[in-house]
Write a protein that holds these residues in place. Sequence first.
Motif, PDB file in Angstrom:
ATOM      1  N   GLY A  75       1.176  -1.351  -0.047  1.00 34.66           N
ATOM      2  CA  GLY A  75      -0.014  -0.308   0.326  1.00 34.66           C
ATOM      3  C   GLY A  75       0.886   1.522   0.186  1.00 34.66           C
ATOM      4  N   ALA A  76       0.160   1.943   0.109  1.00 37.39           N
ATOM      5  CA  ALA A  76       0.870   3.888   0.068  1.00 37.39           C
ATOM      6  C   ALA A  76       0.844   3.754   1.281  1.00 37.39           C
ATOM      7  CB  ALA A  76       0.103   5.056  -0.628  1.00 37.39           C
ATOM      8  N   LEU A  81      11.150   3.120   1.745  1.00 44.69           N
ATOM      9  CA  LEU A  81      11.836   3.724   0.192  1.00 44.69           C
ATOM     10  C   LEU A  81      12.029   2.992  -0.680  1.00 44.69           C
ATOM     11  CD1 LEU A  81      14.350   6.158   2.324  1.00 44.69           C
ATOM     12  CD2 LEU A  81      12.096   6.518   2.041  1.00 44.69           C
ATOM     13  N   SER A  82      12.544   1.384  -0.415  1.00 42.56           N
ATOM     14  CA  SER A  82      12.417   1.003  -1.161  1.00 42.56           C
ATOM     15  C   SER A  82      12.488  -0.859  -0.720  1.00 42.56           C
ATOM     16  CB  SER A  82      14.317   1.077  -1.814  1.00 42.56           C
ATOM     17  OG  SER A  82      15.234   0.092  -0.627  1.00 42.56           O
ATOM     18  N   LEU A  83      12.311  -1.307  -1.372  1.00 39.66           N
ATOM     19  CA  LEU A  83      11.706  -3.020  -0.804  1.00 39.66           C
ATOM     20  C   LEU A  83      12.348  -3.563  -1.026  1.00 39.66           C
ATOM     21  CD1 LEU A  83      10.104  -4.437   1.431  1.00 39.66           C
ATOM     22  CD2 LEU A  83       7.950  -4.562  -0.573  1.00 39.66           C
ATOM     23  N   HIS A  84      13.006  -4.990  -0.749  1.00 33.99           N
ATOM     24  CA  HIS A  84      14.219  -5.896  -1.460  1.00 33.99           C
ATOM     25  C   HIS A  84      13.754  -7.147  -0.764  1.00 33.99           C
ATOM     26  CE1 HIS A  84      16.240  -2.792  -2.831  1.00 33.99           C
ATOM     27  NE2 HIS A  84      16.025  -2.143  -0.391  1.00 33.99           N
ATOM     28  N   ARG A  85      14.318  -7.752  -1.242  1.00 33.27           N
ATOM     29  CA  ARG A  85      14.065  -9.235  -1.533  1.00 33.27           C
ATOM     30  C   ARG A  85      14.653 -10.072  -1.366  1.00 33.27           C
ATOM     31  NH1 ARG A  85      11.705 -14.209  -4.238  1.00 33.27           N
ATOM     32  NH2 ARG A  85      11.573 -13.757  -6.092  1.00 33.27           N
ATOM     33  N   PRO A  92       5.239   7.967  -0.683  1.00 36.29           N
ATOM     34  CA  PRO A  92       4.812   7.931  -1.869  1.00 36.29           C
ATOM     35  C   PRO A  92       5.431   8.808  -2.538  1.00 36.29           C
ATOM     36  CG  PRO A  92       2.932   8.786  -0.462  1.00 36.29           C
ATOM     37  CD  PRO A  92       3.987   8.096   0.573  1.00 36.29           C
ATOM     38  N   GLY A  93       6.174   8.744  -3.751  1.00 39.28           N
ATOM     39  CA  GLY A  93       7.308   9.787  -4.765  1.00 39.28           C
ATOM     40  C   GLY A  93       8.363   9.635  -4.263  1.00 39.28           C
ATOM     41  N   HIS A 116       6.979  17.601   3.825  1.00 40.88           N
ATOM     42  CA  HIS A 116       7.987  18.657   2.921  1.00 40.88           C
ATOM     43  C   HIS A 116       8.428  18.485   1.800  1.00 40.88           C
ATOM     44  CE1 HIS A 116       8.143  23.361   3.032  1.00 40.88           C
ATOM     45  NE2 HIS A 116       9.005  22.476   2.289  1.00 40.88           N
ATOM     46  N   VAL A 117       9.748  18.115   1.564  1.00 36.60           N
ATOM     47  CA  VAL A 117      10.431  17.875   1.014  1.00 36.60           C
ATOM     48  C   VAL A 117       9.593  17.076  -0.944  1.00 36.60           C
ATOM     49  CG1 VAL A 117      12.707  16.717   0.279  1.00 36.60           C
ATOM     50  CG2 VAL A 117      12.279  17.675   2.037  1.00 36.60           C
ATOM     51  N   THR A 118       9.155  15.982  -0.475  1.00 40.90           N
ATOM     52  CA  THR A 118       7.876  15.534  -1.319  1.00 40.90           C
ATOM     53  C   THR A 118       7.165  16.855  -2.274  1.00 40.90           C
ATOM     54  OG1 THR A 118       7.899  13.561   0.157  1.00 40.90           O
ATOM     55  CG2 THR A 118       6.904  13.675  -1.933  1.00 40.90           C
TER      56      THR A 118
END
Lengths: 438, 321, 263, 424
Positions: free
Chosen positions: B92-93, B118-122, B156-157, B272-274
């Motif tokens: 999901g987000a 931020l990132s998903l690894h398997r 997101p982003g 904010h940055v997004t």
Amino acid sequence: MRRALVVGAGIAGIQAALDLAEAGVEVVLVERAEYVGGNMARLDKTFPTLDCSSCTLTPRTSEVGRHPRVRLLTRTEVEGVEAEGTGFRVRLRVRPRYVDPEACVACGRCAEACRLAGRVPRGFDLGLAKGAAIDLAFPQAVPAAYAVAPGRCLQLTRGRCGRDGPRCVAACDVGAIRLDEAERLEEVRVDAVVVAAGYRLYRPGGLAEGRPELGFGRYPQVVTNLQMERLLSASGPTGGEVRVGDRTPSRIVFLQCVGSRDRTAGAAHCSRVCCMASMKQALVLREKLPDAAVTVLYMDLRCFGKGYEEFLERAQRAGVVVRRGNPAEVYRRADRVAVRFEDTLLGRVEELPADLVVLAAGLRPAEGLTELARTVGVGVGPDGFLEPADRRDPAVSARPGVFLAGTCLGPMDIPDAVASGSAAAGAALARLAWGAGR
Amino acid sequence: MSVWVIAEHRNGELREVTGELVAVARALGAGPVTAVVLGGPGETEAPAAGLPAGIDRVVRVEHESLAGFNGVAVAAALERVAARERPAVVLGAHSAAGMDWASALAAGLGAPVATDVLSLHRDDGGFLAVRTVYAGKLQARVRLAQAPTVVVTLRPGATEAAAGSAEVPAETEAAEVPAEVGRRFVEWIQEAAGEVDITQADVLVSVGRGIGDPEDLDVARDLAEALGATLSCSRPVVDLGWLPKERQVGISGKTVKPKVYIALGISGAFQHVTAMKDAGLILAVNKDPKAPIFRVSHYGIVGDLFKVVPELTKAVREAKG
Amino acid sequence: MNLAVFVKHVPDAAEADLRIGPDGRSVRAEDLPFQMNEWDRFALEEAARLKEATGGSLTAFLIGPGEHEDSLRRCLAVGADRAVRVWDESFPTLGPAAVARALAAAVGEERFDLYLCGAQAADDGYAVVGPTLAVLLGVPWAALVCRLELQDGRIVCDRELEAGWFERVELALPALVTVQTGINEPRYVSILGIRKARSKPLEVRGLADLGVDPDEIGRLGALTRLEALEPPPPGREAEMLEGSPAEVARKAVAVLREKGGVL
Amino acid sequence: MAQACSKRRKWRGFRPPSLLAFQRAKAQKRWFVGKLRDIEGVPLAERYELAACLQCGRCTGGCPVGLRSPLNSRRLLYEALIREDGEVLVEREEVWDCTACRTCADRCPRGLEPVSVIREIRTLKIEEGRIPQTVMDALESALKHGNPWGRSRRKRFAWADGLGVPTLEEGDEAPNLWFVGCTPAYDPRCQEAARALAGILRAAGYPFTTLGNEESCCGSEMLRLGELGLFEELAEANRALLDEVAPETVLTTSPHCMNALRTDYDPAVSALHFSQVLARLADEGRIPFRREVPLRVAFHDPCYLGKQNGVYEEPRAAIAAVPGVELVEFDRSRERSLCCEGGGGRMWLEGLGEGERNAQQRVRTAADMGVDAVVTACPFCLLTLEDARKTAGLEDALEIVDLAELVWRGVEDLPDPCGLETRS
């Protein structure tokens, strides 16, 4: 013949002395200054009638000066009062006047001749004018004789006056000047003592008594109420013309309760006279300077005497603005000063521009009153004024034979001081008549 | 084994972040990608039609209680379907919606959950999520325990969204949701339009909590005025009531893409940055050299903004003549 | 209305240079000042206002060692009637799921009308505990609540969404909300207030007291395991302008002109 | 020497100051401002003898913000006297305008303390938690970081980077302890003054040390903002350190720190303001003046130095010692000095008043007097006057100079003594 000592020749002491003398008592009237009349002599007019002060005072001073049963000793202080029989043996210290009052004709040539002429601040004028080291306090002074200021006179302070000796001596046609006169001690025996030592004015400037924030002594625009009397007086340094430097003031502000009702300035008491005194001055100013705005800043107006409340109304009708608030500060604003205060009825702080600020300085016990009280053997209250045995009978002290009169009992106005002098004389007479008792 | 992507939609529209989820799901290589679209009666058709390419299967779940993407109902519905179908990953987000349903789903399933990833690894050990902690000052690698299903929400982003169109016929799944979940959707509310539209500005001067005092806004206002820029801010300034919400740059505020973005006293929280990272030129002033804002800025100034900004204003005025 | 608020004591990293501990998985906390999690301050304030408005009770819960009691004292000072701190030696590695489980156990058989927590924590930022706890307690929830109103036995909440949108929902009580910042203006809590609150009950409970199987907590804790902390990737690597304020201002103007094209 | 070594050991391996200081203070069960604690529950009117108030208005008339602010101490005292319920006072937002300069108490003919009543009302507001956000930030920062500026405690000593300023952590031994203060430590403008002072003290061969990062806020402003408990915590932390070091002299950069140590700490610490130390060093000829400083300057008396502690002569003596300086006086100087509005927590409060600030009035007056610089000796005055100089558009006409900076100019012509040789 019975004899009484009266200490202090202000209006109260004079009144007591005259009452006693008229009753046949021989009076020794001692006065620390070189003239009689006390502070009242400085006043221009009196409230609530606006009578001229000297019209009331001068007849009494001249009478006391020439009364056969009054022996007047100026520049004299009481050194000791010992009980002796039913009376007292009193030691007096008579300081030299350096002028023989009997010989002096008050021509004034000595003062003109004095090397310090025009350089010595005149005590009588509270520093508003300068004179010579030999001076006559005011034209109607009693005794009508000049006196030398020992702390100023070059001959007396340095032992020599110019190359050719004191000029005053040379200028005196009648040979009245005695610069070699010495202090002497005198003892008199009296049956009663009346203390009428008077008051002194609060000194608003110095750190010692506080309130330097009012700028007294710093700004020429800021004067005390007694100085104001001199400025208003026709015989004063400006001939009765009110001005600050060269300028006729157009905004005049009175500050009440300066050094009165002020624990931090050393006096919790109300000085009683300042409300009316300021109202009187304000009214006179409105009459003298119709274009001037005159504002009185008060804390509470105490107009308790006969005709006082009516006088207040008269002043207000004459355009005196009366605002409630005790000022906190006076500071320079361009060529004027600004009085910063809260109008407590408006709840708003304001700066009032002023070119003349009159500090209604309070009444304090006279210099050395505590020591005098000790010498005479009477009590001093917490306010520093003399304390009668019973406050309901203020003329009578706790020491039998010693009576109290005038502002040494506490602040009072002129009618009260006169009454107080008479009351003390009456009480003394009762004692003298019966030989004992009080 | 399959990967589920929970299609996020609001007010009848599919939200962009769904494309990012699909991209991650594909890249994960953990099996076919199923998009699940949940909503009230009639709410799922339009979003399902807008799904991006890369999806192998689309499931639509509709139910009264799912109206308005109700998080409580979404979690309940997904829990039941997932318990049956056992997807390896539910993606999901990390959005307002994701923060509502995802962890509850995990709780219901007893599944490991990683949010704001931020990132998903398997790898051999299963799934490894990379996320930030301490407001972006550090990065954490989080291992998800081996489990039939793991729940992950993505920031997101953080990823490039998948494009194209799914063109997969949607199946309809019966929703085994209780009629009453204790929560009822009432309405969508949009912030009233304000006086300014910061999204239209070419130059934004933006202030953050680094200003200590509402009066200090004047320092920023002066610079904005000198530059002909619009004043915007980060969330805390709005929370404190120092500027209206319409000026807020951030996920919950406005996303902006000005030519120049000047960030004053903004630490650089991701939300904010997004919303401003795509600005043409980003210049940040912050007293903390480690502030995350510098990681998205083109130029940075470490210093006290009350010393720097007035100088900058002066220099700008001089430059303009 | 009986209320429960859940708070966390977290490091204030705002101005800190965070240093990673020798295990590579923790931050060296001795360098850092701690404070109540910012979101929780808003939750606490909201709870306190609800209590003031409706009467009833407020109970505060926290998972953490003794040093974290400061945040509970704050709760008591703001108006909580009692506070419960849960701690166990095995806790430092708790993940959010285990935290929620422990909190649910601390609530135990007690029933509250409304449970409030911050939407997320400033340190790990999971935003997981609230909804998880709601599931464990068996109550409905709403996350990211930025406005809350009590209406005859229900609450109406606005949830803050993205891009200036909000969602209004109704929750039947009992329920749980996670509170977004800005929902209110948290009051100041004075030191004297905290000292006075010392007389209020603060219970400390271990796992055994709660009747929770440590293995269960261990299992939940292992669901997500922090493997490593590391500095974030460099990102864009901003070019830093250096010098005196006047110098950097000059350099910045040059940048704005040449790269920004706005001058 | 033996003693020095033992002390050095004691000061190595420092524990975090909060723990160290707080534990010690707690162990000794020592509380500060105990008097305030004891009389809790006594009505304001009784505690401050408000029945003696004459309602004369001298407190308000003298109040430096009186012309601009709705703050009216006289009315507050009256309401405190006549109202049974304090709520009406707690509603008064204008109590935050008080600069705690104490002019009201100085002016009061009955010796009452309107300033303390205002502080009590602030305390009531603080206890209710109803305070401005900026104040809340400052107070919370003071608790959390030991300074009200929201800056990390670990960066407290950063101002002295490269100056070789000794700290006790490093084991330095000195009879004189320099209590630097938060604003000189963190504010960039005030850091310049602190560095100048460091330069002078070293050039004069005055042995001193500092508490480095271990120093905490003195608590002066926290107390005046009404946060008594926080003041106690801070005072305890500093007290414990001071007890440990037992310095012969404590000198402070800020008159506010000096005043707190002298009058708020119990027992009192006989602290000196740096101007007093500089005056003495100058008098003893120990400041190696090398340069003429051809400036005509006016000295702005900080309230906490002058009005509240009677230090008027020393800063003037230190100024007079600088070759080439001509000192002139403001009309309102010494005990009549105009408050800059930086005290009483006003560094974190805007104030409700409108119109020209006192500091602006001050710099305008200075410009009219034709002086080159206004010299002051307080970090708050320095900042408010610097601000006012900019607001009044007098940046080119007038300088605002700290006393230490002025003296330092006579010693070394670098405006910032960063060039000091660093100790190895």
